[in-house]
Design a protein around this motif. Structure first.
Motif, PDB file in Angstrom:
ATOM      1  N   GLY A  99       1.098  -0.930   0.020  1.00 23.20           N
ATOM      2  CA  GLY A  99      -0.266  -0.196   0.269  1.00 23.20           C
ATOM      3  C   GLY A  99       1.072   1.353   0.744  1.00 23.20           C
ATOM      4  O   GLY A  99       1.090   2.315  -0.764  1.00 23.20           O
ATOM      5  N   ALA A 100       2.007   0.926   0.718  1.00 24.63           N
ATOM      6  CA  ALA A 100       2.894   2.236   1.151  1.00 24.63           C
ATOM      7  C   ALA A 100       3.585   2.601  -0.829  1.00 24.63           C
ATOM      8  O   ALA A 100       4.206   3.770  -0.677  1.00 24.63           O
ATOM      9  N   LEU A 101       4.357   1.535  -0.657  1.00 20.28           N
ATOM     10  CA  LEU A 101       4.472   1.780  -2.332  1.00 20.28           C
ATOM     11  C   LEU A 101       3.512   1.970  -3.257  1.00 20.28           C
ATOM     12  O   LEU A 101       4.166   3.352  -4.814  1.00 20.28           O
ATOM     13  N   LEU A 102       2.915   1.571  -3.441  1.00 18.65           N
ATOM     14  CA  LEU A 102       0.888   1.947  -4.515  1.00 18.65           C
ATOM     15  C   LEU A 102       1.258   3.950  -4.187  1.00 18.65           C
ATOM     16  O   LEU A 102       1.227   4.746  -5.073  1.00 18.65           O
ATOM     17  N   MET A 103       1.110   4.202  -3.382  1.00 16.50           N
ATOM     18  CA  MET A 103       0.422   5.379  -2.814  1.00 16.50           C
ATOM     19  C   MET A 103       2.246   6.133  -3.028  1.00 16.50           C
ATOM     20  O   MET A 103       1.511   8.061  -4.198  1.00 16.50           O
ATOM     21  N   LEU A 112       4.108   5.517  -4.815  1.00 13.86           N
ATOM     22  CA  LEU A 112       3.794   5.854  -6.616  1.00 13.86           C
ATOM     23  C   LEU A 112       2.762   6.195  -7.336  1.00 13.86           C
ATOM     24  O   LEU A 112       3.473   7.505  -8.438  1.00 13.86           O
ATOM     25  N   GLY A 113       1.869   6.742  -6.725  1.00 17.73           N
ATOM     26  CA  GLY A 113       0.704   7.814  -7.608  1.00 17.73           C
ATOM     27  C   GLY A 113       1.376   8.510  -7.216  1.00 17.73           C
ATOM     28  O   GLY A 113       1.246   9.812  -7.984  1.00 17.73           O
ATOM     29  N   GLY A 114       2.115   9.210  -6.361  1.00 20.43           N
ATOM     30  CA  GLY A 114       3.005  10.525  -5.603  1.00 20.43           C
ATOM     31  C   GLY A 114       3.706  10.493  -6.826  1.00 20.43           C
ATOM     32  O   GLY A 114       3.722  12.057  -7.412  1.00 20.43           O
ATOM     33  N   VAL A 115       4.528  10.395  -7.221  1.00 15.37           N
ATOM     34  CA  VAL A 115       5.914  10.695  -8.346  1.00 15.37           C
ATOM     35  C   VAL A 115       4.882  10.445  -9.668  1.00 15.37           C
ATOM     36  O   VAL A 115       5.623  11.296  -9.986  1.00 15.37           O
ATOM     37  N   ILE A 157       5.726  13.860 -11.425  1.00 18.86           N
ATOM     38  CA  ILE A 157       6.218  13.332 -12.707  1.00 18.86           C
ATOM     39  C   ILE A 157       5.601  13.613 -14.149  1.00 18.86           C
ATOM     40  O   ILE A 157       5.519  14.457 -15.149  1.00 18.86           O
ATOM     41  N   ASN A 158       4.572  13.303 -13.953  1.00 16.75           N
ATOM     42  CA  ASN A 158       3.320  13.821 -14.641  1.00 16.75           C
ATOM     43  C   ASN A 158       2.383  13.720 -15.282  1.00 16.75           C
ATOM     44  O   ASN A 158       0.612  12.780 -14.415  1.00 16.75           O
ATOM     45  N   PRO A 159       1.633  14.979 -14.863  1.00 13.01           N
ATOM     46  CA  PRO A 159       0.033  15.191 -13.631  1.00 13.01           C
ATOM     47  C   PRO A 159      -1.006  15.400 -14.943  1.00 13.01           C
ATOM     48  O   PRO A 159      -2.161  15.478 -14.795  1.00 13.01           O
ATOM     49  N   ALA A 160      -0.499  14.987 -16.450  1.00 14.76           N
ATOM     50  CA  ALA A 160      -1.603  15.185 -17.571  1.00 14.76           C
ATOM     51  C   ALA A 160      -2.189  13.125 -17.060  1.00 14.76           C
ATOM     52  O   ALA A 160      -3.142  13.603 -16.802  1.00 14.76           O
ATOM     53  N   MET A 161      -1.361  12.868 -16.519  1.00 20.47           N
ATOM     54  CA  MET A 161      -2.056  10.934 -16.017  1.00 20.47           C
ATOM     55  C   MET A 161      -3.426  11.474 -14.801  1.00 20.47           C
ATOM     56  O   MET A 161      -4.709  10.429 -14.956  1.00 20.47           O
ATOM     57  N   LEU A 162      -3.258  12.209 -14.742  1.00 18.28           N
ATOM     58  CA  LEU A 162      -4.625  12.396 -13.834  1.00 18.28           C
ATOM     59  C   LEU A 162      -6.000  13.700 -14.580  1.00 18.28           C
ATOM     60  O   LEU A 162      -6.486  13.168 -13.718  1.00 18.28           O
ATOM     61  N   ALA A 206      -1.697  18.412  -7.736  1.00 18.91           N
ATOM     62  CA  ALA A 206      -1.404  17.245  -7.974  1.00 18.91           C
ATOM     63  C   ALA A 206      -0.176  17.613  -7.498  1.00 18.91           C
ATOM     64  O   ALA A 206       0.184  16.325  -6.687  1.00 18.91           O
ATOM     65  N   GLY A 207       0.590  18.916  -6.940  1.00 23.43           N
ATOM     66  CA  GLY A 207       1.124  18.962  -6.226  1.00 23.43           C
ATOM     67  C   GLY A 207       0.507  19.029  -4.688  1.00 23.43           C
ATOM     68  O   GLY A 207       1.768  17.648  -3.858  1.00 23.43           O
ATOM     69  N   TYR A 208      -0.687  19.100  -4.290  1.00 23.20           N
ATOM     70  CA  TYR A 208      -1.573  17.957  -2.743  1.00 23.20           C
ATOM     71  C   TYR A 208      -1.104  16.879  -3.251  1.00 23.20           C
ATOM     72  O   TYR A 208      -0.890  16.154  -1.743  1.00 23.20           O
ATOM     73  N   LEU A 209      -1.623  16.523  -4.220  1.00 25.45           N
ATOM     74  CA  LEU A 209      -1.117  15.022  -3.950  1.00 25.45           C
ATOM     75  C   LEU A 209      -0.013  13.948  -4.129  1.00 25.45           C
ATOM     76  O   LEU A 209       0.108  13.571  -3.421  1.00 25.45           O
ATOM     77  N   VAL A 210       0.903  15.038  -4.268  1.00 27.52           N
ATOM     78  CA  VAL A 210       2.117  14.258  -4.049  1.00 27.52           C
ATOM     79  C   VAL A 210       2.591  13.981  -2.448  1.00 27.52           C
ATOM     80  O   VAL A 210       2.651  13.524  -1.930  1.00 27.52           O
ATOM     81  N   SER A 211       2.739  15.855  -1.833  1.00 28.31           N
ATOM     82  CA  SER A 211       2.800  15.723  -0.847  1.00 28.31           C
ATOM     83  C   SER A 211       2.659  14.756   0.546  1.00 28.31           C
ATOM     84  O   SER A 211       2.595  14.467   0.777  1.00 28.31           O
TER      85      SER A 211
END
Length: 140
Positions: free
Chosen positions: A19-23, A25-28, A32-37, A52-57
């Motif tokens: 779960g932590a790795l998936l989260m 990875l979603g942040g990365v 790197i590519n906010p267009a995927m959102l 996207a920055g909020y999602l990353v943090s």
């Protein structure tokens, strides 16, 4: 069932690590590519970059803290973080369903249920006793 030296089951470790790795990875990916959102063809605006920055943090901090609490075997903190993560994922599933992103709903829902079950197990397998015991000890 495989148990570690701490008496915690192996599935709990696997759940938190995956779960932590998936989260993370979603942040990365959001970094790197906010267009995927976005839906295909939608423009990347300043607002998209901010969120996207909020999602990353959010994702990176939760992933790091989940791993840290697992590493130090902080049962109560890990339980709380798993519950928080489960609630976030449940709300994400609801929002994905509302917006018609049906491909994401099953995976996010399973993630939420697994983390909720892990938090329930850490809390004592019968109820959310950790918080109840804390409130009882404060009154005493």
């Amino acid at each position: 069932m495989v148990e570690s030296r701490t008496g915690w089951p192996g599935w709990l470790y696997a759940c938190v690590i995956v779960g932590a790795l998936l989260m993370a990875l979603g942040g990365v990916i959001a970094l790197i590519n906010p267009a995927m959102l976005l839906a295909p063809g939608e423009p990347i605006t300043a607002g998209v970059r901010v969120y996207a920055g909020y999602l990353v943090s959010r994702n990176i901090v939760l992933a790091v803290m989940l791993m840290a609490m697992l590493a130090v075997r902080a049962r109560r903190m890990l339980c709380g973080l798993m519950l928080l993560t489960a609630l976030i994922q449940a709300l994400d599933a609801i929002l994905d369903a509302r917006d018609g992103r049906w491909m994401l709903v099953p995976g996010v829902t399973v993630f939420a249920v697994v983390f909720l079950f892990g938090a329930w197990w850490l809390a004592g397998k019968g109820s959310w006793r950790i918080w109840h015991q804390d409130s009882e000890s404060i009154r005493a």
